[in-house]
Motif scaffolding. Structure first.
Motif, PDB file in Angstrom:
ATOM      1  N   LYS A 143       0.844  -1.197   0.000  1.00  0.00           N
ATOM      2  CA  LYS A 143       0.000   0.000   0.000  1.00  0.00           C
ATOM      3  C   LYS A 143       0.881   1.249   0.000  1.00  0.00           C
ATOM      4  N   ARG A 144       0.594   2.153  -0.925  1.00  0.00           N
ATOM      5  CA  ARG A 144       1.351   3.407  -0.979  1.00  0.00           C
ATOM      6  C   ARG A 144       0.382   4.571  -1.116  1.00  0.00           C
ATOM      7  N   ARG A 145       0.789   5.720  -0.572  1.00  0.00           N
ATOM      8  CA  ARG A 145      -0.060   6.912  -0.664  1.00  0.00           C
ATOM      9  C   ARG A 145       0.456   7.832  -1.770  1.00  0.00           C
ATOM     10  N   TYR A 146      -0.487   8.373  -2.548  1.00  0.00           N
ATOM     11  CA  TYR A 146      -0.122   9.254  -3.658  1.00  0.00           C
ATOM     12  C   TYR A 146      -0.842  10.592  -3.542  1.00  0.00           C
ATOM     13  N   LEU A 147      -0.150  11.636  -3.984  1.00  0.00           N
ATOM     14  CA  LEU A 147      -0.769  12.964  -4.058  1.00  0.00           C
ATOM     15  C   LEU A 147      -1.066  13.259  -5.523  1.00  0.00           C
ATOM     16  N   LEU A 148      -2.318  13.582  -5.819  1.00  0.00           N
ATOM     17  CA  LEU A 148      -2.730  13.922  -7.184  1.00  0.00           C
ATOM     18  C   LEU A 148      -2.920  15.430  -7.303  1.00  0.00           C
ATOM     19  N   SER A 149      -2.451  16.016  -8.392  1.00  0.00           N
ATOM     20  CA  SER A 149      -2.805  17.404  -8.733  1.00  0.00           C
ATOM     21  C   SER A 149      -3.701  17.334  -9.955  1.00  0.00           C
ATOM     22  N   PHE A 150      -4.782  18.084  -9.968  1.00  0.00           N
ATOM     23  CA  PHE A 150      -5.713  17.987 -11.099  1.00  0.00           C
ATOM     24  C   PHE A 150      -6.486  19.286 -11.271  1.00  0.00           C
ATOM     25  N   SER A 151      -7.011  19.465 -12.468  1.00  0.00           N
ATOM     26  CA  SER A 151      -7.806  20.662 -12.768  1.00  0.00           C
ATOM     27  C   SER A 151      -9.154  20.221 -13.324  1.00  0.00           C
ATOM     28  N   TYR A 152     -10.154  21.046 -13.169  1.00  0.00           N
ATOM     29  CA  TYR A 152     -11.474  20.700 -13.717  1.00  0.00           C
ATOM     30  C   TYR A 152     -12.331  21.936 -13.939  1.00  0.00           C
ATOM     31  N   LEU A 153     -13.347  21.752 -14.789  1.00  0.00           N
ATOM     32  CA  LEU A 153     -14.339  22.801 -15.034  1.00  0.00           C
ATOM     33  C   LEU A 153     -15.554  22.500 -14.169  1.00  0.00           C
ATOM     34  N   GLY A 154     -15.927  23.442 -13.323  1.00  0.00           N
ATOM     35  CA  GLY A 154     -17.002  23.197 -12.363  1.00  0.00           C
ATOM     36  C   GLY A 154     -18.317  22.802 -13.015  1.00  0.00           C
ATOM     37  N   ASN A 155     -18.617  23.381 -14.186  1.00  0.00           N
ATOM     38  CA  ASN A 155     -19.913  23.106 -14.818  1.00  0.00           C
ATOM     39  C   ASN A 155     -19.993  21.715 -15.436  1.00  0.00           C
ATOM     40  N   HIS A 156     -18.873  20.974 -15.443  1.00  0.00           N
ATOM     41  CA  HIS A 156     -18.906  19.605 -15.964  1.00  0.00           C
ATOM     42  C   HIS A 156     -19.309  18.598 -14.887  1.00  0.00           C
ATOM     43  N   PHE A 157     -19.449  19.041 -13.643  1.00  0.00           N
ATOM     44  CA  PHE A 157     -19.734  18.125 -12.542  1.00  0.00           C
ATOM     45  C   PHE A 157     -20.891  18.614 -11.678  1.00  0.00           C
ATOM     46  N   GLN A 158     -21.581  17.655 -11.066  1.00  0.00           N
ATOM     47  CA  GLN A 158     -22.666  18.005 -10.147  1.00  0.00           C
ATOM     48  C   GLN A 158     -22.107  18.481  -8.811  1.00  0.00           C
ATOM     49  N   SER A 159     -20.949  17.959  -8.442  1.00  0.00           N
ATOM     50  CA  SER A 159     -20.341  18.343  -7.157  1.00  0.00           C
ATOM     51  C   SER A 159     -18.870  17.947  -7.179  1.00  0.00           C
ATOM     52  N   CYS A 160     -18.174  18.319  -6.110  1.00  0.00           N
ATOM     53  CA  CYS A 160     -16.765  17.951  -5.988  1.00  0.00           C
ATOM     54  C   CYS A 160     -16.661  16.606  -5.274  1.00  0.00           C
ATOM     55  N   SER A 161     -17.350  16.492  -4.139  1.00  0.00           N
ATOM     56  CA  SER A 161     -17.308  15.243  -3.362  1.00  0.00           C
ATOM     57  C   SER A 161     -18.151  14.158  -4.039  1.00  0.00           C
ATOM     58  N   ARG A 162     -17.875  12.919  -3.689  1.00  0.00           N
ATOM     59  CA  ARG A 162     -18.550  11.778  -4.301  1.00  0.00           C
ATOM     60  C   ARG A 162     -20.052  11.875  -4.121  1.00  0.00           C
ATOM     61  N   ASP A 163     -20.755  11.532  -5.205  1.00  0.00           N
ATOM     62  CA  ASP A 163     -22.191  11.766  -5.260  1.00  0.00           C
ATOM     63  C   ASP A 163     -22.767  10.592  -6.044  1.00  0.00           C
ATOM     64  N   GLY A 164     -22.937   9.458  -5.324  1.00  0.00           N
ATOM     65  CA  GLY A 164     -23.376   8.246  -6.027  1.00  0.00           C
ATOM     66  C   GLY A 164     -22.184   7.607  -6.710  1.00  0.00           C
TER      67      GLY A 164
ATOM     68  N   GLY B  77     -20.075  24.031  -9.538  1.00  0.00           N
ATOM     69  CA  GLY B  77     -19.924  25.128 -10.493  1.00  0.00           C
ATOM     70  C   GLY B  77     -18.609  25.873 -10.393  1.00  0.00           C
ATOM     71  N   VAL B  78     -17.864  25.643  -9.293  1.00  0.00           N
ATOM     72  CA  VAL B  78     -16.561  26.319  -9.123  1.00  0.00           C
ATOM     73  C   VAL B  78     -15.495  25.536  -9.889  1.00  0.00           C
ATOM     74  N   HIS B  79     -14.627  26.249 -10.593  1.00  0.00           N
ATOM     75  CA  HIS B  79     -13.576  25.615 -11.386  1.00  0.00           C
ATOM     76  C   HIS B  79     -12.297  25.453 -10.568  1.00  0.00           C
ATOM     77  N   ALA B  80     -11.430  24.564 -11.013  1.00  0.00           N
ATOM     78  CA  ALA B  80     -10.120  24.429 -10.362  1.00  0.00           C
ATOM     79  C   ALA B  80      -9.035  24.392 -11.427  1.00  0.00           C
ATOM     80  N   ILE B  81      -8.114  25.335 -11.334  1.00  0.00           N
ATOM     81  CA  ILE B  81      -6.929  25.297 -12.187  1.00  0.00           C
ATOM     82  C   ILE B  81      -5.980  24.249 -11.597  1.00  0.00           C
ATOM     83  N   GLN B  82      -5.877  24.229 -10.266  1.00  0.00           N
ATOM     84  CA  GLN B  82      -5.131  23.165  -9.590  1.00  0.00           C
ATOM     85  C   GLN B  82      -5.758  22.863  -8.240  1.00  0.00           C
ATOM     86  N   ASN B  83      -6.275  21.677  -8.091  1.00  0.00           N
ATOM     87  CA  ASN B  83      -6.717  21.171  -6.795  1.00  0.00           C
ATOM     88  C   ASN B  83      -5.861  19.931  -6.513  1.00  0.00           C
ATOM     89  N   THR B  84      -5.887  19.448  -5.283  1.00  0.00           N
ATOM     90  CA  THR B  84      -5.072  18.282  -4.932  1.00  0.00           C
ATOM     91  C   THR B  84      -5.894  17.296  -4.112  1.00  0.00           C
TER      92      THR B  84
END
Lengths: 316, 316
Positions: free
Chosen positions: A2-23, A58-65
């Motif tokens: 088991k290893r832990r990884y840090l992800l950096s990612f970007s997204y457009l807020g309007n492409h998703f219903q939410s940030c946290s898991r939703d179903g 609806g909020v966008h992320a240029i870089q979230n982790t």
């Protein structure tokens, strides 16, 4: 293993219903990340994806982790993981890109270890008095910018307002209705910097003539962490100041309040579409995989030093 | 009373499944227009919405046009119609805005009367050789620009290629597989102008550092009308020329061909996401509501002139 990884990612807020898991689907940022991670070959998810900064719908992320534990029988090719994930998102027109993956220590926490969070908020002020601004709005800005309805924006007043918010304050009046969570956590936060500068449209007026109907302004705010919806409420209040609907004194009174006043809070909240999480910053030391070992060595050497001192004392 | 109206509108291609009506819902541009128009008070749709330029799925429009017949018992408030439509699209985060409505003559046809159509195509060329470019792509550009995979773009060769396409040619090799439609219509088209210029990212590298990984280029092409997918196929061929995968001689051979060659055609087609319909232009005379009356008056006066001449002849 088991290893832990840090992800950096970007997204457009309007492409998703939410940030946290939703179903169990691709409609949330975390869901889209987990969905692809658990389909990797010879790899399984040993924990959920823990995102550092939960953005509103609806909020966008240029870089979230985010951090995640993966169970693999051999060393993971991180380049390969990046490619598999992004290829899927690109092919399916999902507004999500993973820009980096790195291994971190097992006790690293993407949320708690974040040192700075930087947000951008884009607004557009009409230059003229339109009956209704919708027909004059550049299409490229839809879901990407907050369009004010009337011309007139007192930038000096906004700048004065900004300066009041910088520093450590009780931001109770700039957060949502008190929930169980907010009652437990302190609403005191420190804002490192807060600026407003002339912005630019996404597409120039040569390509999209309606861009010329507006003045664009960029707010940039930096702090270690923010209360729920604090950025959008601060911007909402500052925009009201710029429009002359609210005063800097009012802003000061909001900061002085230690009990929430419902009227103010519910009235001024800037829409999600203008907000971009620009960056989450960590200390380089915290990102080291062998941080724990380092810490152990440090503690061991400290102990040795103390023992030696005691020895010396005993000898004396 | 039945009146014909010309609508100008803009949309984001990725917000719709298609341009033409596709079932009874909001998933097509025409569907979204008709859906709201038929819900207007004291008004009913007397015809379908006829769009001037049918864009492919994923193609954006800064300005597209359409005509429609509305049946109303009294004069329509066009400002009101604009507001009702746009308010709905804005509130539901639909990437469609109607920018203007004007009454036109009953025999006006948005498609047939169009004099110029102007298209923009945005591409981004990586500055460096990335293993895979997806992780380095600015999120704001997703579905808005065509990202080439490798650096190197010979702008001189592209400019030479462009100049070959300007003018009147048989564009059979730059259209889709011959269908019944294309067999009936002539594939000969005239390109008024075709340029390539340095472009810009949607968000500057100050806000989105990945923007700095790419050089942006804007193609702009103008013609009266284009064959099915002609613009995307011309850009595809020109990009191949820029990358050294295809030669200007090859381009010339494609123009000279009068029978389609499947190999070429299927290989080079630029993706829809980079394409923007910028403008549909009409002659101001064609837009006049009383164009028909004017025409009658003109014909009447011509007739009178002839009669007078004959009279004069008879007198002599």
């Amino acid at each position: 293993m088991k290893r832990r990884y840090l992800l950096s990612f970007s997204y457009l807020g309007n492409h998703f219903q939410s940030c946290s898991r939703d179903g169990n689907n691709l409609s949330s940022v975390v869901g889209a990340l987990e969905d692809r991670l658990q389909r990797l070959k010879n790899t399984s998810l040993a924990s959920n994806v823990v995102v550092s900064s939960r953005t509103d719908r609806g909020v966008h992320a240029i870089q979230n982790t985010a951090h995640v534990d993966l169970l693999t029988d051999r060393e993971l090719s991180l380049t390969n993981v990046l490619n598999v994930l992004n290829k899927f998102y690109r092919k399916n027109n999902i507004g999500l890109r993973v820009s980096a993956i790195r291994q971190v220590a097992d006790d690293f926490n993407a949320r708690k270890f974040a040192r700075f969070r930087t947000y951008l908020y884009r607004i557009a002020v009409p230059k003229y008095n339109f009956d209704c601004i919708d027909p004059y709005t550049p299409i490229s800005e839809v879901t990407r910018c907050y369009f004010l309805r009337k011309p007139g924006f007192d930038i000096d007043a906004v700048q004065k307002g900004l300066s009041l918010l910088i520093g450590t304050h009780n931001f109770l009046s700039f957060t949502g209705k008190p929930s169980k969570q907010t009652l437990v956590r302190t609403p005191i936060r420190r804002i490192f910097s807060f600026t407003i500068n002339q912005g630019a449209p996404l597409m120039c007026d040569l390509h999209e003539p309606f861009s010329n109907n507006f003045d664009y302004w960029d707010f940039i705010v930096e702090g270690r962490s923010f209360n729920y919806r604090q950025v959008r409420r601060m911007i909402g209040a500052l925009v009201a100041v710029g429009q002359g609907k609210f005063s800097c004194n009012g802003l000061q009174r909001m900061l002085d309040l230690e009990v929430q006043s419902d009227e103010w809070i519910m009235s001024i909240i800037a829409p999600a579409c203008g907000l971009y999480l620009m960056k989450v910053t960590y200390n380089e030391d915290d990102l080291a995989v062998n941080r724990k070992q380092k810490q152990c060595i440090q503690e061991y050497s400290n102990l040795m030093f103390l023992l030696k001192q005691r020895e010396l004392c005993l000898k004396v």
